[in-house]
Write a protein that holds these residues in place. Structure first.
Motif, PDB file in Angstrom:
ATOM      1  N   SER A 131       1.263  -0.751  -0.508  1.00 29.86           N
ATOM      2  CA  SER A 131       0.063  -0.388   0.068  1.00 29.86           C
ATOM      3  C   SER A 131       1.262   1.364   0.215  1.00 29.86           C
ATOM      4  CB  SER A 131      -0.876   0.155   1.225  1.00 29.86           C
ATOM      5  OG  SER A 131      -0.152  -0.070   1.972  1.00 29.86           O
ATOM      6  N   ALA A 132       1.979   1.493   0.384  1.00 30.81           N
ATOM      7  CA  ALA A 132       2.578   2.132   0.725  1.00 30.81           C
ATOM      8  C   ALA A 132       3.470   2.866  -0.771  1.00 30.81           C
ATOM      9  CB  ALA A 132       3.728   1.901   1.626  1.00 30.81           C
ATOM     10  N   ALA A 133       4.132   1.259  -1.756  1.00 30.16           N
ATOM     11  CA  ALA A 133       4.433   1.501  -2.958  1.00 30.16           C
ATOM     12  C   ALA A 133       3.510   1.722  -3.616  1.00 30.16           C
ATOM     13  CB  ALA A 133       4.932   0.198  -2.747  1.00 30.16           C
ATOM     14  N   ARG A 134       2.863   1.303  -3.209  1.00 22.69           N
ATOM     15  CA  ARG A 134       1.410   1.823  -4.616  1.00 22.69           C
ATOM     16  C   ARG A 134       1.006   3.102  -4.445  1.00 22.69           C
ATOM     17  NH1 ARG A 134      -1.341  -1.814  -7.554  1.00 22.69           N
ATOM     18  NH2 ARG A 134      -1.369  -3.588  -6.915  1.00 22.69           N
ATOM     19  N   ALA A 135       1.075   3.844  -3.077  1.00 20.95           N
ATOM     20  CA  ALA A 135       0.284   5.614  -3.073  1.00 20.95           C
ATOM     21  C   ALA A 135       1.717   6.370  -3.054  1.00 20.95           C
ATOM     22  CB  ALA A 135       0.334   5.754  -1.699  1.00 20.95           C
ATOM     23  N   HIS A 136       3.270   5.647  -3.329  1.00 20.38           N
ATOM     24  CA  HIS A 136       4.288   6.789  -3.639  1.00 20.38           C
ATOM     25  C   HIS A 136       5.383   5.883  -4.204  1.00 20.38           C
ATOM     26  CE1 HIS A 136       2.373   6.935   0.624  1.00 20.38           C
ATOM     27  NE2 HIS A 136       3.136   8.296   0.156  1.00 20.38           N
ATOM     28  N   PRO A 137       5.029   5.995  -5.723  1.00 23.86           N
ATOM     29  CA  PRO A 137       5.629   4.951  -6.530  1.00 23.86           C
ATOM     30  C   PRO A 137       7.027   6.082  -6.483  1.00 23.86           C
ATOM     31  CG  PRO A 137       3.750   6.459  -7.797  1.00 23.86           C
ATOM     32  CD  PRO A 137       3.153   6.172  -6.634  1.00 23.86           C
ATOM     33  N   ASP A 138       7.010   7.176  -6.853  1.00 31.57           N
ATOM     34  CA  ASP A 138       8.283   8.057  -7.149  1.00 31.57           C
ATOM     35  C   ASP A 138       8.914   7.956  -6.072  1.00 31.57           C
ATOM     36  OD1 ASP A 138       5.713   9.522  -5.707  1.00 31.57           O
ATOM     37  OD2 ASP A 138       6.552  11.398  -6.617  1.00 31.57           O
ATOM     38  N   TYR A 139       8.475   7.159  -4.485  1.00 29.59           N
ATOM     39  CA  TYR A 139       9.494   7.130  -3.642  1.00 29.59           C
ATOM     40  C   TYR A 139      10.314   5.638  -3.066  1.00 29.59           C
ATOM     41  CZ  TYR A 139       7.771  11.634  -0.868  1.00 29.59           C
ATOM     42  OH  TYR A 139       7.452  12.766  -0.035  1.00 29.59           O
ATOM     43  N   GLN A 140      11.208   5.385  -2.642  1.00 25.55           N
ATOM     44  CA  GLN A 140      12.507   4.395  -2.245  1.00 25.55           C
ATOM     45  C   GLN A 140      10.963   4.240  -0.694  1.00 25.55           C
ATOM     46  OE1 GLN A 140      15.808   3.460  -3.046  1.00 25.55           O
ATOM     47  NE2 GLN A 140      16.234   2.805  -1.013  1.00 25.55           N
ATOM     48  N   ILE A 141      10.833   2.808  -0.726  1.00 20.14           N
ATOM     49  CA  ILE A 141      10.003   1.773   0.186  1.00 20.14           C
ATOM     50  C   ILE A 141      10.913   0.990   0.818  1.00 20.14           C
ATOM     51  CG2 ILE A 141       8.332   0.991   1.152  1.00 20.14           C
ATOM     52  CD1 ILE A 141       7.754   3.631   0.131  1.00 20.14           C
ATOM     53  N   ASN A 142      12.000   1.608   2.063  1.00 20.39           N
ATOM     54  CA  ASN A 142      12.764   0.686   2.802  1.00 20.39           C
ATOM     55  C   ASN A 142      12.107  -0.030   3.521  1.00 20.39           C
ATOM     56  OD1 ASN A 142      14.944   2.298   1.436  1.00 20.39           O
ATOM     57  ND2 ASN A 142      14.194   3.596   2.412  1.00 20.39           N
ATOM     58  N   VAL A 143      12.511  -1.342   3.514  1.00 22.49           N
ATOM     59  CA  VAL A 143      12.495  -2.553   4.732  1.00 22.49           C
ATOM     60  C   VAL A 143      13.280  -2.683   5.012  1.00 22.49           C
ATOM     61  CG1 VAL A 143      10.745  -4.536   5.465  1.00 22.49           C
ATOM     62  CG2 VAL A 143      10.379  -3.253   3.098  1.00 22.49           C
ATOM     63  N   LEU A 144      13.718  -2.456   6.575  1.00 19.19           N
ATOM     64  CA  LEU A 144      14.585  -2.928   7.118  1.00 19.19           C
ATOM     65  C   LEU A 144      14.326  -4.069   7.929  1.00 19.19           C
ATOM     66  CD1 LEU A 144      15.511   0.840   8.301  1.00 19.19           C
ATOM     67  CD2 LEU A 144      16.635  -0.778   6.519  1.00 19.19           C
ATOM     68  N   PHE A 145      15.548  -4.815   8.143  1.00 20.17           N
ATOM     69  CA  PHE A 145      15.455  -6.076   9.382  1.00 20.17           C
ATOM     70  C   PHE A 145      17.032  -5.931   9.712  1.00 20.17           C
ATOM     71  CE2 PHE A 145      13.128  -7.397   5.330  1.00 20.17           C
ATOM     72  CZ  PHE A 145      12.030  -8.678   5.838  1.00 20.17           C
ATOM     73  N   ALA A 146      16.393  -6.094  10.800  1.00 19.15           N
ATOM     74  CA  ALA A 146      17.068  -6.489  12.033  1.00 19.15           C
ATOM     75  C   ALA A 146      18.291  -7.833  12.799  1.00 19.15           C
ATOM     76  CB  ALA A 146      16.193  -6.081  13.851  1.00 19.15           C
ATOM     77  N   ALA A 147      18.171  -8.600  11.658  1.00 19.01           N
ATOM     78  CA  ALA A 147      18.030 -10.033  11.113  1.00 19.01           C
ATOM     79  C   ALA A 147      18.356 -10.228  10.508  1.00 19.01           C
ATOM     80  CB  ALA A 147      17.177 -10.992  12.194  1.00 19.01           C
ATOM     81  N   PRO A 148      18.808 -11.585  10.136  1.00 20.64           N
ATOM     82  CA  PRO A 148      18.544 -12.670   8.465  1.00 20.64           C
ATOM     83  C   PRO A 148      17.698 -12.298   8.191  1.00 20.64           C
ATOM     84  CG  PRO A 148      20.814 -13.167  10.360  1.00 20.64           C
ATOM     85  CD  PRO A 148      19.770 -12.539  10.722  1.00 20.64           C
ATOM     86  N   ILE A 149      17.749 -12.100   6.472  1.00 24.72           N
ATOM     87  CA  ILE A 149      16.501 -12.073   6.353  1.00 24.72           C
ATOM     88  C   ILE A 149      16.583 -13.637   5.381  1.00 24.72           C
ATOM     89  CG2 ILE A 149      14.947 -11.421   3.877  1.00 24.72           C
ATOM     90  CD1 ILE A 149      16.158  -8.783   3.873  1.00 24.72           C
TER      91      ILE A 149
END
Length: 269
Positions: free
Chosen positions: A19-37
């Motif tokens: 939903s964040a990515a759809r609303a802001h196609p010109d923004y970078q959506i960063n998903v930060l993980f505090a543990a290995p993915i």
């Protein structure tokens, strides 16, 4: 920001990201993980391919906090004493990230319904008459945003509590704004008295409060269709499956349709 160390994302998390990515196609959506993915996550997350503005990053909290005001708190393992390690790590990392880079922070249990760059440059929203919420915050890199970010990280440095649930999250921004706005009345806060920092009403970000979070999952009509963000309070509702006619399902079909379709009957669990 994912701090539970479960190494993957739930359908609720993915809905927030989509939903964040759809609303802001010109923004970078960063998903930060505090543990290995996990390899499973990287393999399954076709959403990352569908939305090119979504980025994953693994952060190491010791390195991430280096040369910042909360370095000693992190390196002394103060978080390990917490009664709520996952939540307090998230509290600390959201303010630390805004301090380091500026931007907009969002919890992973929200649905973004409108562009957020139409709002003020620096903002938060009242969660209740007692707290300004920390689930959605914007600190820009201008003088207002920097002063708020510095005050917030200083508050964490000096007042971190391992034994109080909300002290390090909404408690931080609430204490900072009480000082900045020179009032203890949360309902009076606005950009004028808060020296350029806007405090929006709960109807725009928390239209259903946490005590009534179950309403998102029960059959019914979404009464407030004007909110920018809908917070579904996963800490209180994590074991609830949304009815197909519930407000949460209605929101998901509209604002994160890819995730909703991908998970089908398992969406929201």
């Amino acid at each position: 920001m994912e701090t539970s160390c479960r190494r993957n994302l739930t359908s609720r998390d993915l809905c927030a990201i989509e939903s964040a990515a759809r609303a802001h196609p010109d923004y970078q959506i960063n998903v930060l993980f505090a543990a290995p993915i996990s390899a499973e996550l990287l393999g399954q997350f076709s959403l990352r391919q569908k939305f090119e503005n979504v980025r994953f990053a693994r952060i190491h909290i010791d390195e991430y906090s280096k040369n910042t005001p909360v370095q000693e708190l992190v390196w002394s393992r103060g978080l390990y004493k917490s009664h709520w390690r996952v939540e307090h790590a998230s509290d600390l990392l959201r303010y630390l990230t805004l301090y380091k880079f500026g931007g907009i922070y969002l919890d992973l249990d929200v649905v973004v319904a409108k562009r957020l760059d139409t709002l003020a440059a620096n903002w938060a929203a009242r969660e209740s008459e007692f707290y300004v919420g920390s689930s959605a915050i914007a600190f820009s890199l201008d003088s207002v945003g920097r002063s708020i970010a510095e005050a917030a990280i200083s508050d964490l440095q000096n007042n971190f509590r391992h034994d109080l649930w909300s002290h390090n999250g909404p408690g931080v921004i609430t204490r900072v704004l009480k000082m900045r706005c020179n009032t203890t009345d949360i309902t009076l806060m606005n950009s004028k008295i808060c020296q350029g920092f806007e405090v929006y009403g709960p109807e725009l970000f928390y239209p259903i409060n946490w005590q009534n979070g179950r309403k998102y999952f029960e059959p019914g009509v979404l009464e407030n269709k004007d909110a920018y963000i809908y917070h579904v309070w996963s800490h209180m509702t994590r074991n609830r499956r949304p009815d197909s006619n519930s407000p949460y399902s209605q929101l998901a079909r509209t604002f994160c349709p890819f995730t909703y379709t991908l998970y089908g009957d398992q969406f929201g669990l």
